[in-house]
Design an enzyme around this catalytic site. Structure first.
Site, PDB file in Angstrom:
ATOM      1  N   ARG A 160       0.881  -1.354  -0.126  1.00 25.02           N
ATOM      2  CA  ARG A 160       0.004   0.040   0.072  1.00 25.02           C
ATOM      3  C   ARG A 160       0.868   1.218  -0.122  1.00 25.02           C
ATOM      4  O   ARG A 160       0.232   2.096   0.558  1.00 25.02           O
ATOM      5  CB  ARG A 160      -0.855  -0.021   1.136  1.00 25.02           C
ATOM      6  CG  ARG A 160      -2.183  -0.931   1.197  1.00 25.02           C
ATOM      7  CD  ARG A 160      -3.016  -0.665  -0.011  1.00 25.02           C
ATOM      8  NE  ARG A 160      -4.237  -1.529   0.144  1.00 25.02           N
ATOM      9  CZ  ARG A 160      -4.250  -2.868  -0.324  1.00 25.02           C
ATOM     10  NH1 ARG A 160      -3.223  -3.277  -1.073  1.00 25.02           N
ATOM     11  NH2 ARG A 160      -5.221  -3.684  -0.164  1.00 25.02           N
ATOM     12  N   SER A 237     -11.160  -0.757   2.521  1.00 26.53           N
ATOM     13  CA  SER A 237     -10.526  -1.179   3.904  1.00 26.53           C
ATOM     14  C   SER A 237     -10.241   0.201   4.595  1.00 26.53           C
ATOM     15  O   SER A 237      -9.520   1.155   4.130  1.00 26.53           O
ATOM     16  CB  SER A 237      -9.096  -1.727   3.902  1.00 26.53           C
ATOM     17  OG  SER A 237      -9.425  -3.037   3.138  1.00 26.53           O
ATOM     18  N   GLU A 336      -6.138   3.495   6.243  1.00 29.94           N
ATOM     19  CA  GLU A 336      -5.814   3.390   4.994  1.00 29.94           C
ATOM     20  C   GLU A 336      -5.986   4.398   4.108  1.00 29.94           C
ATOM     21  O   GLU A 336      -5.212   4.753   3.019  1.00 29.94           O
ATOM     22  CB  GLU A 336      -6.061   1.783   4.667  1.00 29.94           C
ATOM     23  CG  GLU A 336      -5.220   1.408   3.601  1.00 29.94           C
ATOM     24  CD  GLU A 336      -6.063   1.369   2.191  1.00 29.94           C
ATOM     25  OE1 GLU A 336      -5.292   1.116   1.269  1.00 29.94           O
ATOM     26  OE2 GLU A 336      -7.205   1.854   2.088  1.00 29.94           O
TER      27      GLU A 336
HETATM   28  N1  EPU Z   1     -11.763 -11.153   8.508  1.00 32.74           N
HETATM   29  C1  EPU Z   1     -12.474 -10.974   9.688  1.00 32.74           C
HETATM   30  N2  EPU Z   1     -13.564 -10.381   9.452  1.00 32.74           N
HETATM   31  C2  EPU Z   1     -14.240  -9.924   8.352  1.00 32.74           C
HETATM   32  C3  EPU Z   1     -13.329  -9.857   7.225  1.00 32.74           C
HETATM   33  C4  EPU Z   1     -12.020 -10.795   7.448  1.00 32.74           C
HETATM   34  O1  EPU Z   1     -11.944 -11.440  10.770  1.00 32.74           O
HETATM   35  O2  EPU Z   1     -15.275  -9.223   8.689  1.00 32.74           O
HETATM   36  C5  EPU Z   1     -10.425 -11.740   8.688  1.00 32.74           C
HETATM   37  C6  EPU Z   1     -10.411 -13.259   8.166  1.00 32.74           C
HETATM   38  O3  EPU Z   1      -9.537 -13.901   9.049  1.00 32.74           O
HETATM   39  C7  EPU Z   1      -9.870 -13.209   6.703  1.00 32.74           C
HETATM   40  C8  EPU Z   1      -8.999 -12.166   6.624  1.00 32.74           C
HETATM   41  O4  EPU Z   1      -9.504 -11.126   7.723  1.00 32.74           O
HETATM   42  O5  EPU Z   1      -9.413 -14.320   6.423  1.00 32.74           O
HETATM   43  C9  EPU Z   1      -8.525 -11.350   5.608  1.00 32.74           C
HETATM   44  O6  EPU Z   1      -9.833 -10.890   5.025  1.00 32.74           O
HETATM   45  P1  EPU Z   1      -9.940 -10.273   3.531  1.00 32.74           P
HETATM   46  O7  EPU Z   1      -9.558 -11.624   2.644  1.00 32.74           O
HETATM   47  O8  EPU Z   1     -11.303  -9.990   3.211  1.00 32.74           O
HETATM   48  O9  EPU Z   1      -8.805  -9.351   3.367  1.00 32.74           O
HETATM   49  P2  EPU Z   1      -8.730  -8.091   4.136  1.00 32.74           P
HETATM   50  O10 EPU Z   1      -7.154  -8.346   4.669  1.00 32.74           O
HETATM   51  O11 EPU Z   1      -9.539  -7.674   5.268  1.00 32.74           O
HETATM   52  C10 EPU Z   1      -7.313  -6.887   2.148  1.00 32.74           C
HETATM   53  C11 EPU Z   1      -7.040  -5.479   1.413  1.00 32.74           C
HETATM   54  C12 EPU Z   1      -8.200  -5.415   0.388  1.00 32.74           C
HETATM   55  C13 EPU Z   1      -8.407  -6.437  -0.425  1.00 32.74           C
HETATM   56  C14 EPU Z   1      -8.497  -7.761   0.088  1.00 32.74           C
HETATM   57  C15 EPU Z   1      -8.463  -8.952  -0.783  1.00 32.74           C
HETATM   58  C16 EPU Z   1      -5.749  -4.242   2.936  1.00 32.74           C
HETATM   59  C17 EPU Z   1      -5.849  -3.270   3.924  1.00 32.74           C
HETATM   60  N3  EPU Z   1      -7.113  -4.545   2.521  1.00 32.74           N
HETATM   61  O12 EPU Z   1      -8.466  -6.993   3.035  1.00 32.74           O
HETATM   62  O13 EPU Z   1      -8.145  -4.093  -0.222  1.00 32.74           O
HETATM   63  O14 EPU Z   1      -9.583  -6.092  -1.193  1.00 32.74           O
HETATM   64  O15 EPU Z   1      -7.334  -7.910   1.145  1.00 32.74           O
HETATM   65  O16 EPU Z   1      -7.144  -8.987  -1.196  1.00 32.74           O
HETATM   66  O17 EPU Z   1      -4.824  -4.582   2.470  1.00 32.74           O
HETATM   67  C18 EPU Z   1      -8.541  -1.765   0.334  1.00 32.74           C
HETATM   68  O18 EPU Z   1      -7.279  -1.626   0.456  1.00 32.74           O
HETATM   69  O19 EPU Z   1      -9.340  -0.859   0.385  1.00 32.74           O
HETATM   70  C19 EPU Z   1      -9.110  -2.983   0.082  1.00 32.74           C
HETATM   71  C20 EPU Z   1     -10.364  -3.206  -0.110  1.00 32.74           C
END
Ligand code: EPU
Length: 344
Positions: A160, A237, A336
């Site tokens: 990021r 996010s 973010e």
């Molecule tokens: N999780 C929870 N609760 C939730 C959602 C997720 O506990 O409601 C936990 C779970 O363990 C899950 C893990 O978080 O396995 C990862 O969740 P997710 O795959 O949704 O990804 P994220 O880490 O929350 C990141 C990016 C997103 C991107 C997704 C998919 C960042 C800050 N965010 O989210 O990017 O779409 O991965 O690759 O790195 C953005 O930057 O605005 C964004 C949407």
């Protein structure tokens, strides 16, 4: 160049929040970018470059300087090299690449915003990030007062981040980005959600199928911008996923009674922990409400504008979350989205 005054910024953001810009100009060509820089200089005013507005939280007081909206358009293709103007909508470019069977950005489908913003925060999702395919970035350099081309190396990409939002923040105005895509390449299916989606498939999925799957998964998490969907009035996010030491991680595991804590290795000595998980553990669940601000009903990491929220409402929720997570896990979450205007 047409200069407008006191233009409300809320309609230019996916959060739907923010006061007015003192001055507001739109650039359709590179020379208009230059005009805007000169105008800001003449008025000794700060300049803010607005792209798709999908990763911004604008202060209720608005922005006291010049907001330059990048509306440059056009895509030039030379073999597998795509030179895309900064104002092009990112998702339409992804759709075109996928339809023409070029791989490299298929997992970045459904992300709101414009092309110019993608190198700035090294947009990433579902196992890909734009740093994998960007070859160079053309930008106006306000320091040397000329247009320059930065190689991918010079962009200094990280999670990021890039020079555009760290060491050289505010220096460059991105006008076009060159992506090198892979004709006929295989789709990337490295992210757990995608592997699971295709686990029962008999044949390897096509680029189009992977891209469609990403869209569907994003939709399920409220991370596709759909008009009228209350979970979409957000900036995606709201917090970065923190990177912590293995020792710190071990403490967290013991704090939650040895349960399975989701994490991803970062090098050999650190791990990245999903901020969404930390929020959940700290009592901030999907659908959490705090006045006019809240948390999406489909993803814990998206703070939302429920109903006419102000930036102040969002910040109050942000502060409550940051303080609670810090107290429980000794982790300081970093927002973010980019903050515009006087900090709160
Ligand atoms: N999780 C929870 N609760 C939730 C959602 C997720 O506990 O409601 C936990 C779970 O363990 C899950 C893990 O978080 O396995 C990862 O969740 P997710 O795959 O949704 O990804 P994220 O880490 O929350 C990141 C990016 C997103 C991107 C997704 C998919 C960042 C800050 N965010 O989210 O990017 O779409 O991965 O690759 O790195 C953005 O930057 O605005 C964004 C949407």
């Amino acid at each position: 160049m047409r200069v407008l005054e006191d233009v409300p910024l809320a309609p230019y953001t996916t959060f739907g929040i923010g006061g007015p810009a003192r001055w507001f100009v739109e650039a359709h060509r590179e020379d208009e970018v230059l005009d805007a820089v000169r105008f800001a200089c003449e008025h000794s005013a700060p300049l803010f470059v607005l792209g798709g507005g999908s990763n911004l939280l604008v202060s209720d007081e608005g922005f006291p300087g010049v907001v330059l909206r990048i509306a440059l358009s056009g895509i030039e293709q030379n073999g597998n090299i795509f030179s895309v103007a900064a104002g092009e909508p990112w998702d339409a470019f992804v759709s075109r690449a996928v339809a023409e069977n070029y791989s490299g950005i298929e997992c970045l489908a459904g992300i709101p915003g414009s092309v110019g913003g993608t190198p700035v925060q090294n947009v990433g999702a579902y196992g890909q990030e734009v740093a994998d395919t960007i070859r160079s970035v053309r930008a106006f350099d306000t320091k040397s007062d000329r247009f320059v081309t930065l190689s991918a190396d010079e962009c200094g990409f990280g999670y990021r981040e890039s020079v555009f939002n760290t060491t050289a923040r505010g220096r460059y105005i991105v006008t076009s980005v060159e992506y090198g895509l892979n004709p006929g390449g295989d789709p990337a299916i490295s992210y757990a959600d995608l592997k699971q989606y295709f686990q029962d498939a008999n044949t390897p999925p096509t680029l189009q199928q992977v891209s469609d799957a990403v869209r569907e998964i994003r939709h399920g998490k409220g991370m596709l911008i759909v008009d009228g969907d209350p979970d979409c009035k957000s900036a995606g996010s709201f917090f970065k996923n923190p990177v912590i030491s293995l020792e710190h991680f071990a403490k967290i595991v013991s704090l939650v009674g040895g349960q399975n804590v989701p994490h991803y290795p970062v090098g050999r000595e650190q791990v990245k922990v999903p901020a969404a998980w930390l929020l959940d553990q700290a009592g901030f669940h999907k659908g959490y409400v705090m006045g006019r601000a809240g948390i999406s009903s489909r993803h814990t990491l998206a703070l939302i504008n429920r109903n006419g929220a102000s930036a102040k409402d969002i910040v109050a929720l942000r502060d409550r979350i940051v303080a609670t997570v810090e107290k429980k896990f000794a982790i300081h979450l970093e927002p973010e989205p980019v903050w515009v205007g006087k900090p709160l």
